[in-house]
Design a protein around this motif. Structure first.
Motif, short mmCIF file in Angstrom:
data_model
loop_
_atom_site.label_atom_id
_atom_site.label_comp_id
_atom_site.label_asym_id
_atom_site.label_seq_id
_atom_site.Cartn_x
_atom_site.Cartn_y
_atom_site.Cartn_z
N GLN A 63 -37.09 -25.41 30.23
CA GLN A 63 -37.66 -25.20 28.90
C GLN A 63 -38.87 -26.09 28.64
O GLN A 63 -39.86 -25.66 28.05
CB GLN A 63 -36.58 -25.48 27.85
N SER A 64 -38.79 -27.32 29.12
CA SER A 64 -39.86 -28.30 28.87
C SER A 64 -41.01 -28.18 29.86
O SER A 64 -42.07 -28.78 29.65
CB SER A 64 -39.29 -29.71 28.93
N GLY A 65 -40.80 -27.45 30.94
CA GLY A 65 -41.84 -27.33 31.95
C GLY A 65 -41.74 -28.36 33.05
O GLY A 65 -42.58 -28.39 33.96
N LEU A 66 -40.70 -29.21 33.00
CA LEU A 66 -40.49 -30.17 34.09
C LEU A 66 -40.16 -29.43 35.38
O LEU A 66 -40.43 -29.91 36.48
CB LEU A 66 -39.36 -31.14 33.73
N LYS A 67 -39.51 -28.28 35.25
CA LYS A 67 -39.31 -27.35 36.36
C LYS A 67 -40.02 -26.05 36.01
O LYS A 67 -40.30 -25.77 34.84
CB LYS A 67 -37.81 -27.09 36.60
N ASP A 68 -40.29 -25.25 37.01
CA ASP A 68 -41.05 -24.01 36.80
C ASP A 68 -40.19 -22.85 36.33
O ASP A 68 -40.70 -21.76 36.10
CB ASP A 68 -41.78 -23.63 38.09
N GLY A 69 -38.89 -23.08 36.17
CA GLY A 69 -37.99 -22.05 35.70
C GLY A 69 -36.60 -22.27 36.26
O GLY A 69 -36.29 -23.35 36.77
N PRO A 82 -36.95 -19.69 24.54
CA PRO A 82 -38.17 -18.89 24.38
C PRO A 82 -39.38 -19.38 25.16
O PRO A 82 -40.36 -18.64 25.28
CB PRO A 82 -38.42 -18.95 22.87
N SER A 83 -39.32 -20.59 25.68
CA SER A 83 -40.45 -21.08 26.48
C SER A 83 -40.37 -20.59 27.92
O SER A 83 -41.21 -20.95 28.75
CB SER A 83 -40.51 -22.61 26.46
N THR A 84 -39.35 -19.79 28.23
CA THR A 84 -39.25 -19.17 29.55
C THR A 84 -39.42 -17.66 29.42
O THR A 84 -39.23 -17.09 28.35
CB THR A 84 -37.91 -19.46 30.23
N ILE A 85 -39.78 -17.02 30.54
CA ILE A 85 -39.95 -15.57 30.57
C ILE A 85 -38.96 -14.98 31.57
O ILE A 85 -38.85 -15.45 32.70
CB ILE A 85 -41.38 -15.18 30.98
N ARG A 86 -38.26 -13.95 31.15
CA ARG A 86 -37.29 -13.27 32.01
C ARG A 86 -38.00 -12.29 32.94
O ARG A 86 -38.79 -11.46 32.49
CB ARG A 86 -36.28 -12.51 31.14
N TYR A 191 -30.67 -12.76 35.90
CA TYR A 191 -32.12 -12.63 35.96
C TYR A 191 -32.75 -13.97 36.35
O TYR A 191 -32.25 -15.04 36.01
CB TYR A 191 -32.68 -12.23 34.60
N HIS A 192 -33.88 -13.88 37.01
CA HIS A 192 -34.69 -15.06 37.30
C HIS A 192 -35.60 -15.34 36.10
O HIS A 192 -36.11 -14.40 35.47
CB HIS A 192 -35.52 -14.79 38.56
N TYR A 193 -35.78 -16.62 35.77
CA TYR A 193 -36.63 -17.01 34.65
C TYR A 193 -37.72 -17.97 35.12
O TYR A 193 -37.46 -18.86 35.93
CB TYR A 193 -35.80 -17.70 33.56
N VAL A 194 -38.93 -17.78 34.59
CA VAL A 194 -40.04 -18.69 34.88
C VAL A 194 -40.57 -19.26 33.56
O VAL A 194 -40.42 -18.65 32.50
CB VAL A 194 -41.18 -17.99 35.64
N HIS A 195 -41.19 -20.43 33.64
CA HIS A 195 -41.79 -21.02 32.45
C HIS A 195 -42.94 -20.14 31.96
O HIS A 195 -43.61 -19.47 32.76
CB HIS A 195 -42.30 -22.43 32.77
N LYS A 196 -43.17 -20.14 30.65
CA LYS A 196 -44.17 -19.24 30.06
C LYS A 196 -45.58 -19.47 30.60
O LYS A 196 -46.42 -18.57 30.55
CB LYS A 196 -44.16 -19.38 28.54
N SER A 197 -45.82 -20.66 31.14
CA SER A 197 -47.14 -20.95 31.71
C SER A 197 -47.38 -20.19 33.02
O SER A 197 -48.50 -20.16 33.53
CB SER A 197 -47.29 -22.45 31.96
N LEU A 198 -46.31 -19.59 33.56
CA LEU A 198 -46.40 -18.88 34.83
C LEU A 198 -46.25 -17.37 34.65
O LEU A 198 -45.72 -16.67 35.51
CB LEU A 198 -45.32 -19.40 35.80
N GLN A 199 -46.75 -16.87 33.55
CA GLN A 199 -46.61 -15.45 33.23
C GLN A 199 -47.20 -14.55 34.32
O GLN A 199 -46.74 -13.42 34.52
CB GLN A 199 -47.28 -15.15 31.89
#
Length: 239
Positions: A63-69, A82-86, A191-199
């Motif tokens: 969530q914080s972006g310390l990991k990429d998802g 919500p800071s991650t994308i499914r 599902y795999h989730y990634v941080h929103k910065s990696l859309q």
């Protein structure tokens, strides 16, 4: 010398992108994901590393972006984080199963019946959090091992976890007086989730998962991963 210099130039380009994801430690389905997900990314020319963490910490770091998802979570995780994308297409699944003492008279036909018993679950795991939401008779523990030992000793009535995770742990611990219900309480896609910065990763990874499903490669990879995880898990005793 020219050949070595040429290798020096091309090797870094083989993995132009690298990402670091979190998984939940000590859960069988997450261990399967730790094998499957890197192969999905590898087919895209992307290298990933994965750190197993406690559930709540894994969510915080994603969530914080310390990991990429995160490697895999259920659908509702995306709403809660919500800071991650499914990634839209699921690539695995789990069952929420109740484990009870074989000599008990416990009867659980619906999720509501859980309110009648003392429940234990692993801290930070979404599918068991959701199924026990609003219940006050629930205790969080760190591992599946701890849960099943409590049920075996009669110190808790019901342990909630993924079916395969519970069965493997029972075999590891050589516990014979605990069994699963005849039917799971729920079944959910993962599902795999990634941080929103990696859309930018979302369409590429989603397309690769779809492609692997269509060709049968994903099913084959999952079968191999499950066999590897089961072999590794049954070869050791969890403390």
């Amino acid at each position: 010398m020219k050949y070595l210099f040429f290798l020096f130039l091309i090797i870094p380009k083989a993995y132009a992108e690298q990402y670091h994801f979190a998984s939940i430690n000590y859960l069988i389905e997450q261990e399967v994901g730790r094998i499957v997900l890197p192969e999905i990314y590898n087919r895209l020319g992307i290298k990933v590393t994965i750190s197993p963490l406690p559930g709540k910490r894994a969510q915080h770091e994603a969530q914080s972006g310390l990991k990429d998802g995160e490697v895999m979570r259920i659908y509702s995780y995306g709403t809660e984080t919500p800071s991650t994308i499914r990634i839209p297409t699921p690539y695995y699944h789990l069952e929420t199963m109740a484990f009870i003492r074989a000599d008990s008279n416990i009867k659980i036909n619906t999720i509501k019946d859980l309110k009648n018993y003392q429940i234990v679950k692993v801290r930070g795991v979404k599918h068991t959090n959701n199924i026990t939401k609003g219940m006050t008779n629930v205790k969080d523990l760190d591992t599946t091992t701890q849960m099943l030992r409590l049920v075996s000793a009669g110190l808790a009535d019901v342990a909630l976890t993924n079916t395969v995770d519970g069965l493997v742990t029972l075999k590891q611990l050589k516990i014979t007086n605990v069994r699963p219900l005849s039917k799971s309480l729920d079944r959910q896609s993962l599902y795999h989730y990634v941080h929103k910065s990696l859309q930018h990763l979302v369409p590429k990874v989603d397309q690769e998962i779809k492609k692997m499903k269509e060709t049968g490669d994903l099913d084959a990879l999952i079968r191999d991963a499950e066999q590897q995880v089961l072999k590794n898990s049954l070869g050791q005793i969890t403390n």
